[in-house]
Scaffold this active site. Structure first.
Site, PDB file in Angstrom:
ATOM      1  N   THR A 185      47.553  37.569  50.435  1.00  0.00           N
ATOM      2  CA  THR A 185      47.178  36.157  50.360  1.00  0.00           C
ATOM      3  C   THR A 185      47.162  35.559  51.756  1.00  0.00           C
ATOM      4  O   THR A 185      48.045  35.842  52.558  1.00  0.00           O
ATOM      5  CB  THR A 185      48.141  35.352  49.474  1.00  0.00           C
ATOM      6  OG1 THR A 185      47.980  33.957  49.781  1.00  0.00           O
ATOM      7  CG2 THR A 185      49.602  35.709  49.726  1.00  0.00           C
ATOM      8  N   GLY A 186      46.150  34.741  52.025  1.00  0.00           N
ATOM      9  CA  GLY A 186      46.073  34.114  53.351  1.00  0.00           C
ATOM     10  C   GLY A 186      44.626  33.934  53.758  1.00  0.00           C
ATOM     11  O   GLY A 186      43.739  33.859  52.903  1.00  0.00           O
ATOM     12  N   THR A 203      45.643  31.665  46.215  1.00  0.00           N
ATOM     13  CA  THR A 203      45.378  32.931  45.558  1.00  0.00           C
ATOM     14  C   THR A 203      46.610  33.404  44.780  1.00  0.00           C
ATOM     15  O   THR A 203      47.723  33.150  45.195  1.00  0.00           O
ATOM     16  CB  THR A 203      45.075  33.945  46.691  1.00  0.00           C
ATOM     17  OG1 THR A 203      43.926  33.486  47.379  1.00  0.00           O
ATOM     18  CG2 THR A 203      44.855  35.352  46.187  1.00  0.00           C
TER      19      THR A 203
END
Lengths: 307, 307
Positions: A227-228, A176
């Site tokens: 993000t993740g 991302t």
């Protein structure tokens, strides 16, 4: 008057050995630097934070190294479905889109939804109809087909599992993208864009396009892009959690961002990170994964890093 | 041990003169009472808060008076696209679905996504594929066709505007439904379900299925279900805002809920309300619209009201 600053991320997770090699690593750092330079240049010339973050994210969408726009991963059906969101901290206006195919720059579509539709969040084939009516550029499937994403998909496909950004020891896992910025008027903004998870199915929507989960901005507190592993960011409402720790708990940007990732997200069992900025130009980039592709630029320094 | 309590809402907005008539009003109050009785009965027999709220919402989905399940409004294309979400305050697990057609009980699909998929949020035609694989009941379009929604749609259709829950002086405007509850173990849960806005277009997703916006639950703080103009609830991340005011600002449930609606939502220009409960069985039902279809039940009393 604030001092303009811009921050970007390009995903988080385990960092494969191959990416630690200097020449490969430099490709990623250079790509983030281009996005920072362009966004920062605009801010210095008086552009709004919103314009800056949208440009930075557009550059990362156009770069096939990252899982957004051109480099988007394959769904279980071998397609590319993209999500994006923007939010303007000045007036809390927001736009978001999920599950769209063929759009060259989903971040621009999110911005258009914010400005030109009565809605905040559009999804699927009908969001593409909106894009057509607004004369957005569509690209053929071949534009989104990159060799390394195709290989990644073929490997995952048989296994029935979904791969996350950087979740395996595969050279080709990238994440991302997102950007947060403060402009010289002290306005904050955020943009996030993603191709989601390799092999994702059933119209899965992650945290990136969800205001408060993966994306949030408010001049009073901060701008945040996450993000993740998206499901944990949704359940933790992580982006707005950072803002609330500042607004209601009187935490600093750094404390708030740190606790959102290393306390709240971690307690849920989630992995990932975020980038955040406040109106004074303070920056935080916490992550609890092995690495996070990240960078920042202001008048004092330019910084890019992975581990 | 907590004292079980359950709360429901059936939408918010302007209340047309016709609905103020005793006999019509009673239909709405009775429908909410049925949902409360059934949900409360389960809680008294040891069911979890999650089971209680899902049953209450299923009953309201099956009642054509409300804009969810059977009574869902028409989209601009004359279809019915439904959204729903559930969240379990015990472990912060959540499930949500948006833009699905033909599903008799979207709230059950959201619960199934939470329990049986690796995702939190599914949307569109592919979410329907998931439902088929999980052997969900699909109903023909005729099941969702109600005369009064069709008339409402025909009126709005030419005007190019979107109607919100109860936003016009039309007898037949009813809203989103939701339920929050606390069970005897002190666990909190929430469920929300909606047909969205009359004449909505482009795959619009509102706040109901968005964790943190229209739906949120956490044993540490509260369970919240919102109703009103969804775009403002998304931008305000209203459901999680209530929780954060309690967790980080040490507000009571009542103060937190009141400020989320009459301070935060109102400052954005938004109209609507929410229902909330905490682990001690405190209940709040603030709204800044003319009315909100709402009710609660515990061992001391049963209450239903519109204005």
């Amino acid at each position: 008057m604030s001092i303009p600053s811009i921050v970007v991320h390009g995903g988080s997770g385990e960092i494969p050995a191959s990416i630690r090699k200097t020449d490969v690593k430099m490709k990623y750092l250079d790509a983030m630097k281009s996005a920072l330079d362009e966004g920062y240049g605009m801010l210095k010339n008086g552009a709004s934070a919103l314009e800056g973050v949208m440009m930075a994210v557009q550059i990362l969408e156009d770069c096939e190294l990252f899982n957004a726009g051109k480099g988007s991963v394959f769904t279980v059906k071998g397609e590319h479905e993209m999500d994006a969101a923007v939010m303007d901290g000045k007036n809390l206006e927001a736009g978001a889109v999920a599950g769209v195919q063929g759009i060259k720059n989903p971040v621009r579509l999110a911005g258009d939804i914010m400005e030109h539709s009565p809605y905040v969040f559009l999804a699927g084939r009908e969001a593409e109809e909106y894009a057509r009516r607004r004369e957005f550029e569509f690209m053929p499937a071949s534009y989104f087909h990159t060799e390394f994403r195709a290989n990644q998909w073929k490997k995952t496909r048989g296994s029935g599992e979904m791969q996350l950004d950087h979740s395996s020891d595969d050279d080709d896992q990238q994440g991302t993208v997102g950007s947060v910025a403060v402009d010289e008027k002290g306005n904050l903004a955020v943009a996030t864009s993603t191709g989601g998870m390799t092999n994702k199915a059933w119209g899965r929507i992650g945290d990136s396009p969800l205001i408060g989960a993966g994306t949030y901005a408010n001049n009073k507190t901060c701008a945040v892009s996450c993000t993740g592993h998206g499901e944990y960011f949704i359940r933790g409402v992580i982006a707005y959690d950072v803002s609330c720790r500042m607004e209601y708990g009187e935490a600093s940007l750094e404390e708030a961002a740190e606790k959102a990732i290393n306390d709240r997200l971690k307690n849920l069992g989630g992995e990932g990170g975020l980038i955040a900025v406040d109106a004074r130009g303070n920056i935080a980039m916490p992550f609890n994964s092995e690495g996070m592709y990240r960078g920042m630029k202001n008048e004092h320094r330019t910084f890019t890093q992975i581990l």
